[in-house]
Design a protein around this motif. Structure first.
Motif, PDB file in Angstrom:
ATOM      1  N   GLU A 210       4.713   4.095 -11.527  1.00  0.00           N
ATOM      2  CA  GLU A 210       4.062   4.506 -12.696  1.00  0.00           C
ATOM      3  C   GLU A 210       3.626   3.076 -12.996  1.00  0.00           C
ATOM      4  O   GLU A 210       2.178   2.238 -13.737  1.00  0.00           O
ATOM      5  CB  GLU A 210       5.034   4.510 -14.156  1.00  0.00           C
ATOM      6  N   LYS A 211       4.065   1.528 -12.009  1.00  0.00           N
ATOM      7  CA  LYS A 211       3.382   0.001 -12.419  1.00  0.00           C
ATOM      8  C   LYS A 211       4.569  -0.208 -11.855  1.00  0.00           C
ATOM      9  O   LYS A 211       5.134  -0.516 -10.786  1.00  0.00           O
ATOM     10  CB  LYS A 211       3.551  -0.077 -13.939  1.00  0.00           C
ATOM     11  N   VAL A 212       3.243  -1.557 -11.260  1.00  0.00           N
ATOM     12  CA  VAL A 212       4.072  -2.537  -9.639  1.00  0.00           C
ATOM     13  C   VAL A 212       3.107  -3.769 -10.221  1.00  0.00           C
ATOM     14  O   VAL A 212       1.926  -4.155 -10.855  1.00  0.00           O
ATOM     15  CB  VAL A 212       3.397  -1.970  -8.232  1.00  0.00           C
ATOM     16  N   THR A 213       4.109  -4.737 -10.320  1.00  0.00           N
ATOM     17  CA  THR A 213       4.177  -6.180 -10.669  1.00  0.00           C
ATOM     18  C   THR A 213       4.832  -6.820  -9.655  1.00  0.00           C
ATOM     19  O   THR A 213       5.714  -6.401  -8.725  1.00  0.00           O
ATOM     20  CB  THR A 213       4.253  -6.675 -12.104  1.00  0.00           C
TER      21      THR A 213
ATOM     22  N   ASP B  34       0.366  -1.191   0.137  1.00  0.00           N
ATOM     23  CA  ASP B  34       0.209  -0.006  -0.119  1.00  0.00           C
ATOM     24  C   ASP B  34       0.571   1.024   0.003  1.00  0.00           C
ATOM     25  O   ASP B  34       0.810   2.288  -0.733  1.00  0.00           O
ATOM     26  CB  ASP B  34      -1.146  -0.307   1.208  1.00  0.00           C
ATOM     27  N   GLN B  35       2.016   1.296   0.253  1.00  0.00           N
ATOM     28  CA  GLN B  35       3.184   2.454   0.047  1.00  0.00           C
ATOM     29  C   GLN B  35       3.890   2.640  -0.644  1.00  0.00           C
ATOM     30  O   GLN B  35       4.529   3.203  -1.269  1.00  0.00           O
ATOM     31  CB  GLN B  35       4.262   2.124   1.019  1.00  0.00           C
ATOM     32  N   VAL B  36       3.367   1.927  -2.192  1.00  0.00           N
ATOM     33  CA  VAL B  36       4.051   1.962  -3.087  1.00  0.00           C
ATOM     34  C   VAL B  36       2.795   1.643  -4.547  1.00  0.00           C
ATOM     35  O   VAL B  36       2.819   1.341  -5.631  1.00  0.00           O
ATOM     36  CB  VAL B  36       4.854   1.162  -4.170  1.00  0.00           C
ATOM     37  N   GLN B  37       1.343   2.782  -4.684  1.00  0.00           N
ATOM     38  CA  GLN B  37       0.291   2.439  -5.536  1.00  0.00           C
ATOM     39  C   GLN B  37       1.156   3.445  -6.568  1.00  0.00           C
ATOM     40  O   GLN B  37       1.166   4.509  -6.314  1.00  0.00           O
ATOM     41  CB  GLN B  37      -0.734   3.057  -4.377  1.00  0.00           C
TER      42      GLN B  37
END
Length: 696
Positions: A558-561, A534-537
């Motif tokens: 820009e993106k989290v995977t 939740d800290q890297v939305q």
């Protein structure tokens, strides 16, 4: 409920299992815990850190080792004195503090001792950690009748506590796989070998001259007579002597990892870590993953002794590391409220006016490990066919323990006359490499190229680790000299496809990927991240740091995977200005504590420090006896009671030897203490064969 307030209900790596809630009482007060969890975990979850008071000075007693090695956590459970950290909770259990000296029961109904049969086995393995499991698997492959015993409720030893990815190689030591997952892999492999029998919750208590090993399982005493004995009992943590060192809230880093990673209990709000080896560095990382603040990590040496990549991870998460510092004292009445540290000069003396005090509720001691080798030494004394593997033999990483276990397993098979084949020469070589200390540091120049896509390797210290070479689909990543300890590099930047597998697999989180293909002025940087999702939305602006934890700026996600094979490691993409993109390594997640809360102005006399926790004997008392001419630890025990306590001097003995050294006494002039026949405390009712639990 209060019990849930202190539990970890979400974790970036670990799954939170569903457990059955049961009622129990603590000093007459109704409480709830989880069935089968250790009593200590249930009490910590209820916010209880004081388990009792010492009869000598009424000092508060609490958890220390969480590993069954000391007796700090002694409580009464259903009228039997037990170690809270080793005793599972059950519904209706009556748990009480052990206050004052115990009263022996009347002996008018003493039971007659029953007969204890002797079980013969080909191989007995004490300890089901990485070394013991690896040895058992090798013996299982050859069909050797093997019994492996462990005092915990599950296989894996310290692997169970490790949420980080392992170093080494993919092929040999499951590099890139987390410790608790490796434990499951070893357990699954062991289960395929029918010749190996496993006894959990089984405590080995002694090795006798008739080559019998005594063990206690389910409160019943068993005698085991093996043809061959393998001791793989691991290590216990060393302790420091400083004022306040026995306050509840001062405990070993392993105890902390047990609470947060195995028991999923949020044991602390903020911790300070003493010791910059791998154990301390990793414990700090585990604390942050569990939502616990880390005020600082201190190390007496001018540099941290653990892997640089571990230290760099902590710095990038906002943890200050103070080198050339020591702990002065822990402060508090009933538990830790603050801790004071001081800077050391070149002569290891505390510099005047260098004290800093941090407001923390926990001090983690990670100043090294000692081999749990008493079973091995006693078996050698009785001239048994005994072998030793893992930390019980030599303190090293778990990956090295697996190799020494494999080697000793084959040696045992050979000694039984089996055609086990020769031990591969490279096994010894690999074990030696995996046990090696960190090598040279070198920081190569960053690539000058500013187009296409390619990884940047930010690991600048030679350590045994090369999973990045195994996962590259085009074989573009190599290590210097093709050695496992060589620094990684990419043979040709043009070969990279941008898959980021090397980013996801790296145990040190020290590989990033830079992509200039869309915008050469603002390249996309891929960063590994293992803390809170939740800290890297997407859209959130994050403080991105360089390798030393310095903030390069705030940039939007820009993106989290996440890769299916490495679900705990998030791959976070941020677009940075090209001037800082290559230097970007990590994401800051906690506020850095530059300045301590207050300045502690008076150093307490070191003679106040407790050395023998069980009998509350101070460094001053021991020092005075040594200055009076005492050169025998047995005589010292008779005079001061140091080493007479329940733990059998497991904690104080090394510190007593250290005081002899500080006093300038030649060790050759000192007589060591005589060990007790039993290495672990056993209720006498067990030897009488009279233990009965009323399940109703």
């Amino acid at each position: 409920s209060v019990a849930m307030k202190h539990r970890i209900t979400k974790h970036p790596i670990l799954e939170i299992p569903q457990k059955k809630e049961v009622a129990f009482t603590w000093n007459g007060e109704q409480m709830t815990g989880y069935e089968g969890e250790m009593i200590s975990a249930a009490l910590f979850a209820a916010g209880i850190h004081i388990f009792g008071h010492h009869p000598k000075d009424h000092s508060p007693q609490g958890l220390f080792c969480a590993n069954g090695q000391c007796s700090q956590c002694m409580v009464s459970a259903d009228d039997i004195a037990v170690k809270a950290c080793m005793t599972p909770l059950h519904a209706g259990m009556v748990v009480q503090s052990v206050e004052g000296l115990p009263q022996l029961p009347a002996d008018d109904h003493a039971p007659a001792p029953g007969e204890v049969s002797t079980r013969k086995v080909d191989v007995l393995i004490i300890g089901a950690g990485p070394a013991g499991l690896a040895a058992a698997i090798e013996l299982g492959k050859l069909g050797v009748k093997t019994l492996i015993v462990d005092d915990k409720d599950r296989l894996g030893g310290k692997l169970v506590l490790q949420t980080h990815k392992f170093f080494g190689s993919v092929k040999d030591t499951h590099a890139g796989t987390r410790g608790f997952e490796i434990a499951k892999l070893l357990q699954e492999e062991l289960a395929t070998h029918e010749s190996v029998e496993v006894w959990l919750d089984t405590v080995a208590v002694a090795v006798f001259s008739d080559e019998i090993v005594g063990v206690v399982k389910d409160h019943i005493y068993h005698k085991i007579k093996p043809k061959k004995l393998l001791v793989a009992t691991g290590a216990r943590e060393k302790m420091l002597s400083f004022p306040g060192n026995t306050l509840p809230g001062v405990y070993g880093a392993g105890a902390f990892q047990t609470l947060v990673n195995r028991d999923l209990v949020k044991s602390s709000q903020k911790v300070l870590i003493v010791g910059g080896g791998n154990v301390g560095l990793i414990a700090g990382y585990h604390a942050i993953q569990a939502g616990i603040g880390v005020a600082a990590l201190i190390e007496a040496l001018p540099n941290v002794g653990g892997y640089k990549v571990h230290a760099d991870k902590l710095k990038r998460l906002g943890v200050t590391i103070y080198t050339s510092h020591t702990v002065i004292c822990a402060n508090g009445r009933d538990r830790v409220e603050s801790v004071t540290i001081g800077r050391l000069d070149q002569d290891w003396k505390v510099i005047e006016d260098s004290h800093k005090t941090f407001e923390v509720d926990t001090v983690l001691i990670a100043v090294g490990l000692a081999e749990v080798n008493e079973f091995y030494l006693k078996a050698r004394q009785w001239e048994m066919a005994v072998f030793c593997a893992g930390d019980a033999r030599e303190i090293a990483e778990a990956s090295a323990a697996m190799f020494t276990g494999k080697i000793e397993g084959l040696k045992i098979a050979q000694s039984l006359g089996l055609d086990a084949g020769p031990i591969p020469k490279e096994w010894d070589e690999k074990a030696t490499i995996l046990k090696s200390k960190p090598g040279r540091e070198a920081r190569p120049e960053l690539p000058v190229k500013e187009k296409g896509v390619f990884p940047i390797f930010h690991c600048y210290q030679e350590v045994p680790c090369n999973p990045c070479t195994s996962v590259c689909p085009v074989g573009a990543v190599k290590t210097e000299g093709d050695k496992i300890t060589g620094l990684p590099y990419i043979v040709d930047l043009e070969l990279c496809t941008g898959c980021a597998s090397c980013v996801a697999v790296c145990p040190g989180l020290s590989v990033t990927m830079i992509d200039y293909r869309q915008d050469r002025q603002h390249p996309l940087v891929t960063l590994p991240y293992e803390v809170w999702r939740d800290q890297v939305q997407v859209g959130q602006k994050l403080p991105v740091t360089d390798i030393d934890g310095a903030v390069l700026g705030y940039f939007a996600v820009e993106k989290v995977t996440a890769r299916r094979k490495y679900p705990g490691t998030l791959v976070v993409q941020v677009r940075l200005d090209k001037s800082v993109a290559k230097a970007a390594v990590g994401i800051w997640v906690q506020e850095k504590q530059i300045e301590p809360a207050t300045i502690y102005e008076m150093e307490p006399p070191p003679d106040d420090a407790i050395v023998c926790r069980c009998e509350r004997v101070t460094a001053g008392e021991i020092r005075a006896s040594i200055r009076d001419g005492i050169r025998d630890l047995n005589q010292l025990k008779a005079l001061t009671r140091a080493g007479m306590g329940a733990c059998g001097s497991k904690t104080c003995r090394p510190m007593i030897w250290r005081i002899f050294k500080e006093e300038g006494i030649d060790f050759a002039a000192v007589t060591d203490r005589v060990d007790r026949p039993l290495f672990v405390e056993v209720p006498i009712v067990v030897f009488a064969g009279a233990f009965v639990r009323d399940e109703g």
